[in-house]
Write an enzyme that holds these catalytic residues in place. Structure first.
Site, short mmCIF file in Angstrom:
data_model
loop_
_atom_site.label_atom_id
_atom_site.label_comp_id
_atom_site.label_asym_id
_atom_site.label_seq_id
_atom_site.Cartn_x
_atom_site.Cartn_y
_atom_site.Cartn_z
N ASP A 116 -4.59 -8.39 -5.00
CA ASP A 116 -4.89 -9.53 -4.14
C ASP A 116 -5.16 -10.79 -4.95
O ASP A 116 -4.76 -11.88 -4.55
CB ASP A 116 -6.10 -9.21 -3.24
CG ASP A 116 -5.66 -8.39 -2.03
OD1 ASP A 116 -4.62 -8.72 -1.44
OD2 ASP A 116 -6.35 -7.42 -1.69
N GLU A 150 -11.28 -10.43 -6.02
CA GLU A 150 -9.86 -10.50 -5.67
C GLU A 150 -9.51 -11.81 -4.97
O GLU A 150 -8.41 -12.00 -4.49
CB GLU A 150 -9.43 -9.28 -4.85
CG GLU A 150 -10.34 -8.92 -3.69
CD GLU A 150 -9.96 -7.59 -3.02
OE1 GLU A 150 -8.88 -7.04 -3.28
OE2 GLU A 150 -10.77 -7.12 -2.20
N CYS A 160 -9.28 -2.50 -10.75
CA CYS A 160 -8.70 -1.42 -9.96
C CYS A 160 -7.39 -1.86 -9.33
O CYS A 160 -6.77 -1.10 -8.58
CB CYS A 160 -9.68 -0.90 -8.93
SG CYS A 160 -10.25 -2.17 -7.80
N HIS A 210 0.80 -1.23 0.00
CA HIS A 210 0.00 0.00 0.00
C HIS A 210 0.82 1.27 0.00
O HIS A 210 0.41 2.29 -0.54
CB HIS A 210 -1.03 -0.02 1.12
CG HIS A 210 -2.17 -0.90 0.75
ND1 HIS A 210 -2.26 -2.20 1.17
CD2 HIS A 210 -3.20 -0.70 -0.08
CE1 HIS A 210 -3.32 -2.75 0.63
NE2 HIS A 210 -3.91 -1.86 -0.14
C1 PEP Z 1 -6.47 -5.14 -5.12
O1 PEP Z 1 -6.35 -6.03 -4.30
O2 PEP Z 1 -6.15 -5.26 -6.31
C2 PEP Z 1 -6.98 -3.81 -4.73
C3 PEP Z 1 -7.21 -2.88 -5.61
O3 PEP Z 1 -7.17 -3.60 -3.40
P1 PEP Z 1 -5.99 -3.28 -2.37
O4 PEP Z 1 -4.74 -3.06 -3.17
O5 PEP Z 1 -6.38 -2.06 -1.62
O6 PEP Z 1 -5.94 -4.50 -1.53
MG MG Z 2 -7.37 -5.86 -2.39
#
Ligand code: PEP
Ligand code: MG
Length: 570
Positions: free
Chosen positions: A455, A431, A502, A187
């Protein structure tokens, strides 16, 4: 040269600022001169108040009133005579050193607050720990390194930066960052891309080889840090910085253009955001939607949970800011690498496989309801899409949807909302492989899907996205992932629903033709990538892309897929 993983594009040249969490221990010593110890404690207290007042003023001017209020509360604790008097009494009555007196009283206050029924008071325990640590550091003459205190241009180096550390970074001063831990999809790396701060992560032992104050070049594309650059290397990099600037100017022509392929197929290119403050970037890059609003950042860098009103204001701001363009707001996705300082979470052996995201929300319905009510109230201000993270089963989805009903009924009991027409769409993140495999069933019960490849890849390959030792298994181009993506898209289209992505793969230039070929409808990425993607889309013929995607699905490894797409000219 230090090598890591290029996590956020751009080049920075600057001075290293090393940030390390220091363990501060208060040893117990018996003393003769208790008056001297009381004086030392008093001095530490006064110096801490001076520090905090400076930080508070700085926050008021440069960050926001909310952050300033946190420091104001810290000052109040230090000015509370009850706290200071108890420390002095303990020093006197036990004949011990100031540091230990402070530690002992802090411990008493913290356990008293932690055992209170009222959540507000329980959360004060963290504040007391924080300020007491500051006083202790002053008494021991240890210089504090507080990220929000950085007030000159630096390249930040740390062993690790938590997402809440990253949330405190002021891009005016932090020109780049380097961490030993992490991969492209951790993150902190994602946030660096949103903040447009060049970053190199996963340097493993880079931190120890860097000197505080030394000049380095950070190349966020190649994932390298050059120490002691000579004149000619510096000149090369100054040139590269100029080229990057020129590229930005060319891409600016795409801000108001729609996203279309060479043969006129319209795709939607949107932005991932973590806070309403990111809106300026989103609008300046001409995003057609917000494909992911990670609401957990609203919960970070704070001392308590955000209230329903606070959340409502944040969501309303984003929805209004986007006018009627779609805004996909993801409900709280906490857990994994995202923790809240003020929320005690059970220690888990595998936090990424544990009680995170929707699982946590369904086990803490009070938190979930507050967020859903804030979202419903905000829904009248724009085009809201509510999205649940980490859905693994249909039961979870149904329970989450039921919670929206409960939130609605609770709101409508109040006269103010009785007449409200709440209008929104409901979707899920895909995911977890079980959900991708069962996409046809899910598609009947949602309005849209968004594929979270960060994920989805970690769970498909069973490779922790935070662990640089297994980062070779982050394989977005492996046919295993392409097949899952295809299944999800086909299942959604069969029900007339749209599919977005995303995860970080959506913003990968090499992935764009494959995803267009697989029929993906919406691409959500860090805002700075939007114009590049729009420019690239214009070069891709969707029919040719479909053929290539089909060929890629028949291959057996990521290398083969990369070789296939690398050999194509558009
Ligand atoms: C993902 O897992 O691709 C996602 C967009 O969520 P995060 O990166 O916040 O886990
Ligand atoms: Mg995620």
């Amino acid at each position: 040269m230090i090598r890591g993983i290029g996590a956020s594009e751009g080049i920075s040249i600057g001075k290293v600022f090393k940030y390390d969490h220091i363990e501060v221990i208060a040893e117990k010593n018996e003393v003769e001169d208790t008056a001297l110890e009381i004086e030392r404690f008093q001095k530490g207290l006064t110096e801490s108040i001076v520090d905090l007042t400076g930080i508070k003023d700085y926050a008021e001017e440069n960050i926001n009133a909310e952050t300033a209020a946190i420091f104001e509360a810290h000052i109040e604790i230090l000015k509370d005579p009850e706290f200071a008097n108890q420390v002095k009494e303990v020093i006197l009555s036990e004949g011990i050193n100031g540091e230990y007196g402070l530690e002992k009283v802090t411990h008493q206050f913290v356990s008293m607050f932690e055992n209170m029924d009222n959540e507000y008071f329980r959360e004060r325990a963290a504040d007391i720990k924080d300020v007491s640590r500051r006083v202790l550091m002053h008494m021991k003459g240890i210089k504090s390194h507080d990220l929000s205190e950085i007030n000159s241009e630096v390249i930040l180096a740390a062993r690790d930066l938590t997402p809440s550390d990253t949330a405190q970074l002021n891009r005016k001063w932090v020109k780049g960052f380097i961490t030993d831990i992490g991969g492209r999809t951790s993150h902190s790396a994602i946030m660096a891309r949103t903040l447009e701060i060049p970053a190199v992560v996963g340097t493993m032992t880079g931190f120890d080889s860097l000197e505080d104050g030394e000049i380095v070049i950070l190349d966020g594309m190649q994932g390298i840090i050059i120490q002691n650059p000579d004149e000619s290397v510096l000149a090369d990099y100054q040139e590269k910085i100029k080229e990057l600037e020129a590229l930005k100017t060319i891409r600016a022509a795409y801000i108001d253009k729609p996203s279309v392929t060479a043969d006129g197929l319209h795709i939607e290119i949107g932005a991932n955001i973590g806070s309403p403050e990111d809106l300026d970037g989103v609008l300046s890059y001409g995003a057609e939607c917000i494909g992911l609003y990670r609401t957990e950042f609203l919960y970070m860098g704070k001392k308590t949970f955000p209230t329903e009103d606070e959340q409502f204001e944040a969501y309303k701001k984003v929805l209004e800011g986007m006018k009627d363009k779609p805004v996909v707001v993801r409900t709280l996705d906490i857990g994994g690498d995202k923790e809240l300082d003020y929320m005690t979470m059970e220690k888990e052996l595998n936090p990424f496989l544990g009680n995170r995201a929707i699982r946590l929300c369904l086990s803490r319905k009070d938190l979930f309801l507050t967020q859903l009510k804030a979202l419903l109230r905000a829904s009248v201000y724009g085009n809201l899409h509510i999205m649940f993270p980490m859905i693994a089963t249909l039961d979870e989805l149904r329970e989450a949807k039921q919670m929206i009903q409960v939130a609605k009924e609770e709101l409508q009991k109040k006269a103010t909302y009785e007449e409200f027409e709440f209008s929104y769409k409901i979707g899920i993140m895909v995911e977890i492989p079980s959900t991708a495999i069962m996409a046809s069933a899910f598609a009947k019960e949602v309005d849209f899907f968004s594929i979270g490849t960060n994920d989805l890849i970690q769970y498909t390959f069973a490779a922790d996205r935070m662990n640089e030792n297994v980062s070779y298994l982050y394989q977005p181009f492996n046919p295993a992932i392409l097949k899952l993506v295809k299944m999800v898209i086909e299942a959604a289209h069969a029900e007339g629903k749209w599919v977005g992505m995303c995860g970080e793969m959506a913003g990968e230039p090499l992935a764009l033709p494959l995803l267009i070929g697989l029929g993906l409808d919406e691409y959500s990425m860090s805002a700075p990538g939007i114009l590049r993607a729009r420019q690239q889309a214009e070069t891709i013929d969707s029919n040719k892309a479909r053929d290539i995607a089909q060929q890629a699905l028949e291959l057996t490894s990521q290398e083969d897929v990369l070789a296939l797409i690398g050999g194509i000219t558009w």
